[in-house]
Design an enzyme around this catalytic site. Structure first.
Site, short mmCIF file in Angstrom:
data_model
loop_
_atom_site.label_atom_id
_atom_site.label_comp_id
_atom_site.label_asym_id
_atom_site.label_seq_id
_atom_site.Cartn_x
_atom_site.Cartn_y
_atom_site.Cartn_z
N GLU A 12 0.78 -1.19 -0.07
CA GLU A 12 -0.02 -0.09 0.06
C GLU A 12 0.74 1.15 -0.01
OE1 GLU A 12 0.02 1.91 3.13
OE2 GLU A 12 1.06 0.52 3.87
N HIS A 320 -2.63 -2.73 4.64
CA HIS A 320 -1.59 -2.46 5.69
C HIS A 320 -1.05 -3.86 6.39
CE1 HIS A 320 -3.03 1.94 6.68
NE2 HIS A 320 -1.98 1.67 5.89
#
Length: 351
Positions: A12, A320
């Site tokens: 990400e 994440h």
């Protein structure tokens, strides 16, 4: 030890990579260099909140640091011995206090002495865990690994202006220990009810009233919310924060643990949207019948790595979570794994 090279653009490509690297570096005494910091963000490089993380970490362990400047896309961090104690760190804006603490708490869980950390900034800001998530959802799970942790919010603070203050006391243990069955249940403990908090500081009274009415709509009846279990905090509560701020928090109790879902309001976002999004997220979590909410799983990867490995069952992992697993594997040599389970659940872990 050899310097670990971290690519900040992997996965990400956000600040979570930096925070996880700082925590693992301090705890394990391993230097690292990170490039392409926040490469996937509209405004790449270090921002004020990230600089607070870096400079606070430097103070905690006397690290040698280069690249700690606004907008920097590269950083070198060589940690020294961890120095537990009492510290105060100011973000200087509405940057997230809980995200700063993500970088600082893990190494202090096994420090040689207790610590008290106070951070000022934002307690309820977009795209970050609210204070109640940290205090009620994350910290009890960390305490299950051995240490004792208390958190207190002295004052709430919102985006841009900030002004919030949180103090965390950490009584460490020599080694983190993952208890048998930690977050490995195939199903959530029995659902015991919901409470709600509405922050509506320095806003018209109808904002909180509309959010309250939204939470009590028939479509959210499974949450069991009424005026009796919805608490409104506004400008008449002391101490009143600076500036305007709005957040809706749903606190679900299941077994001995709580799961907090929060949504933050901002200019142009309706009260109904804020409350509705929080309620929908809570309902989806209940429907999936899983032990651990996916954002909590994100924040347990680093502690699990420092405990020598472990696994947990959660919802579909977030980006994440995937990048945190990769960073933890590079620092520890553990093998990261994600195994899908029916019902949009996954087992994630390090071994």
């Amino acid at each position: 030890m050899d310097e670990i090279l971290i690519d900040g653009s992997m996965g990400e490509g956000g600040g979570q990579i930096l925070r996880a690297s700082l925590a693992l570096s301090m705890a394990l005494g391993r230097p690292f260099r990170i490039e392409n910091i926040r490469a996937h963000r509209p405004s790449p490089g270090l921002k004020r909140q990230h600089l607070t993380c870096v400079r606070a970490a430097r103070e905690l362990c006397g690290a040698e640091v280069s690249g700690d400047e606004m907008g920097s896309r590269e950083l070198s961090f060589v940690p020294g011995p961890l120095r537990p104690g009492e510290y105060h760190f100011a973000i200087g804006s509405g940057g997230s206090i809980t995200l700063v603490l993500q970088a600082l708490l893990p190494p202090l869980l096994t420090a040689a002495a207790p610590s008290r950390i106070t951070v000022t900034g934002g307690t309820h800001v977009p795209h970050s865990p609210p204070f109640e998530f940290m205090a009620l959802t994350l910290l009890p799970r960390l305490e299950a690994l051995g240490p004792h942790i208390k958190a207190k919010m002295e004052r709430s603070g919102y985006m841009q202006i900030g002004g919030g203050s949180v103090t965390v006391d950490i009584d460490p243990v020599p080694k983190l220990d993952v208890p048998e069955g930690f977050a490995e249940s195939d199903a959530s403990p029995p659902f015991l009810g919901t409470e709600a908090l509405i922050y509506a500081h320095n806003l018209p009274d109808d904002v909180a009233a509309r959010e309250q009415e939204t939470l009590m709509q028939p479509g959210f009846a499974a949450l069991g919310l009424t005026k009796g279990n919805i608490r409104i905090l506004n400008q008449r509560n002391n101490p009143a924060p600076e500036g305007q701020g709005n957040a809706v928090l749903l606190i679900l109790r299941h077994g001995q643990f709580y799961t907090v879902f929060g949504e933050t309001g901002w200019r142009g976002r309706t009260a109904e949207t804020v409350a509705g999004h929080a309620a929908n997220r809570a309902l989806l979590f209940l429907k999936r019948n899983v032990c651990m909410e996916r954002h909590l799983a994100d924040q347990l990867i680093v502690p699990l790595a420092l405990a020598g490995g472990g696994s947990l069952i959660t919802e579909t992992p977030t980006p994440h979570c995937r990048t945190c697993l990769e960073v933890a594997a590079r620092f520890t040599g553990l093998r990261a794994g994600i195994t899908p389970i029916e019902g949009k659940r996954s087992r994630i872990g390090l071994n």
